[in-house]
Design an enzyme around this catalytic site. Structure first.
Site, PDB file in Angstrom:
ATOM      1  CD  GLU A   1      -0.217 -16.884-105.158  1.00 26.01           C
ATOM      2  OE1 GLU A   1      -0.474 -15.835-105.802  1.00 26.01           O
ATOM      3  OE2 GLU A   1       0.110 -17.947-105.688  1.00 26.01           O
TER       4      GLU A   1
ATOM      5  CB  ALA B   1      -2.246 -20.148-113.081  1.00 24.57           C
TER       6      ALA B   1
END
Length: 391
Positions: A350, A293
Site C-alpha cells: 500500500e 483490516a
C-alpha cells in the site's frame, strides 16, 4: 758434616700459642658476625611476620601481596605488590618491610587457581509470542572469572508454534572443569487465547506488553492481524503529534511543488467494521483480508495512520508517491506495507498508507536506504489472525 734439620714438631713458644689463639677467636667472631648478618637479613624478617596458610588466589581476582600477610611484629609494609592473576600457576610476590628504620625484602610464591564456576545470566521466565522464531542461547549470557567465554549448551524440548510452558536448562563449563547450570521456563503465549494483561519478548528481543487490550512493543503501539485494539479505543481523530508531523512533511513536499492530501485518517472500530464488511460483500472475506483490516485490527484506529492522495497501486509511481517513499522517514513516518512484504505483514503493498511512529532514528532504520523494513520484521512479531495460526 751435615747441618741438623729443624724439628717441625718442636714445642711452640707461649707467644706463638697466644697469637694462634687470637687468630682463632677473631676468625670465630668474624664467622659469628657473618652468620648474624645473614640471619637478620635473610631470616630475621620472616621471624617478624607470618603468612596465611592458604597462599592461593582465584584467577581474575584483584589480590595484593599484603593480603597474604597474617601478622607483622613491630614493622610496616613499605612496598606492596600486585599478584598477577591473569593466568594459572605460581606467581612470585616481593614485599618490602620496614623494621626499626631498616628496609628488608621478602619474597614468596602465590598459586593462582580456578575453582569458581561460570556465572550464567538468564531470566527465570520468558514469555514468547506464539509463532515467533526463538534461539534460546541468545536468552542467556555467561561470564567466567578467567575471562574465557564458555559455550552455552541448551537442553529441553519446546514448540514455539504451540502455546504452553516449557522447561529449558542452560549449562556451561570452563577450561578448568568448573560447571554451572541455570533453568528457565519458556511460556509460549497466544495473545488471542490469553486474557488480561501480558508481557512478552519478541523474536528479536524487543519487549512487548498488552495493558487494557492495547499492545505496545518497545513503547510503540502495534495494530496488525495478531494484535488488536479494544472497541472503545481511539480519540476520534489523528493524534496531535501525527497532525503536526504531517503538516511539516506536507510543507516540505510543497516546496518541491508536490501536494499531499489525507484521504483517510482516523477510523473508529465501527467505521472499520462497516468498511470491511462492504469489501467482504464485494470480494469475499479471503480477498478482503489481503487489503482491509478486520474491525479492531486496523492501524487507522490508533490515530497514527493515514492514507494519502489516492488509494491505488499506481500512486507508487507518482511524483508524490516516490517522494513520500524516499522522505517520509525524515518526519517520523514509515511506509507501513512495503512491496514484497505481504507474507510478513499480511497485506498487499500500500504505497499510500503511512504510519507515524515519531522516532526519526527508528524510521530511518526502517527506511533502510530505500529497501523498507516492516514493523513485523524489525520487532520479530507475527501478523496473522488467530484462526489462521490454527490451520
Amino acid at each position: 758434616m751435615a747441618k741438623h734439620s729443624k724439628n717441625l714438631f718442636a714445642r711452640k713458644s707461649r707467644a706463638q700459642q697466644i697469637r694462634e689463639l687470637v687468630v682463632v677467636i677473631l676468625l670465630l667472631l668474624a664467622i659469628a658476625i657473618v652468620c648474624l648478618f645473614l640471619y637478620f637479613n635473610l631470616f630475621g624478617t620472616a621471624k617478624r611476620y607470618t603468612l596465611v596458610e592458604d597462599l592461593t588466589a582465584e584467577i581474575g581476582s584483584e589480590v595484593k601481596g599484603s593480603d597474604f600477610v597474617a601478622s607483622i611484629d613491630g614493622g610496616t609494609i613499605t612496598q606492596d605488590c600486585d599478584v598477577d592473576t591473569s593466568t594459572l600457576g605460581k606467581k612470585r610476590c616481593e614485599l618490602t618491610f620496614d623494621f626499626d628504620g631498616k628496609e628488608r625484602s621478602y619474597g614468596f610464591d602465590v598459586e593462582v587457581v580456578d575453582t569458581e564456576a561460570p556465572v550464567i545470566k538468564a531470566g527465570d521466565d520468558l514469555n514468547l509470542l506464539i509463532g515467533s522464531s526463538f534461539d534460546p542461547a541468545k536468552q542467556a549470557g555467561v561470564k567466567d572469572n578467567s575471562g574465557e567465554k564458555p559455550e552455552i549448551t541448551v537442553t529441553g524440548d519446546y514448540d514455539t508454534n504451540k502455546a504452553g510452558s516449557y522447561e529449558i536448562t542452560f549449562s556451561a563449563q570452563d577450561s578448568a572443569g568448573n560447571k554451572a547450570e541455570s533453568s528457565m521456563t519458556l511460556h509460549v503465549i497466544d495473545p488471542a487465547a490469553t486474557d488480561g494483561d501480558i508481557t512478552f519478548v519478541t523474536a528479536t528481543g524487543a519487549k512487548g506488553e498488552r495493558v487494557d487490550g492495547i499492545t505496545t512493543i518497545d513503547g510503540l503501539i502495534i495494530a496488525n492481524k495478531t494484535f488488536g485494539l479494544p472497541e472503545y479505543y481511539g480519540s476520534e481523530d489523528l493524534t496531535g503529534d501525527t497532525y503536526e508531523a504531517y503538516y511539516e512533511m506536507a510543507s516540505a513536499a510543497a516546496e518541491e511543488n508536490l501536494w499531499l492530501d489525507i484521504v483517510s485518517g482516523y477510523r473508529s472500530y465501527w467505521t472499520q467494521a462497516e468498511l470491511y464488511e462492504g469489501y467482504a460483500a464485494s470480494y469475499g472475506y479471503d480477498e478482503a483480508d489481503t487489503f482491509s483490516a478486520r474491525p479492531g485490527f486496523s492501524e487507522h484506529q490508533t490515530g497514527y495512520a493515514m492514507d494519502l492522495n489516492q488509494v491505488d497501486e499506481s500512486f507508487a509511481d507518482t511524483p508524490e508517491g516516490i517522494w513520500l517513499a524516499e522522505n517520509c522517514w525524515r518526519y517520523g513516518f514509515i511506509l507501513r506495507y512495503p512491496e514484497g512484504k505481504q507474507d510478513i505483514t499480511g497485506y498487499i503493498p500500500e504505497a499510500w498508507h503511512f504510519r507515524y511512529i515519531g522516532d526519526v532514528e527508528l524510521a530511518e532504520k526502517l527506511y533502510n536506504g530505500g529497501d523498507w523494513i516492516c514493523l513485523e520484521e524489525y520487532f520479530g512479531i507475527p501478523s496473522a489472525y488467530a484462526e489462521d495460526t490454527e490451520e
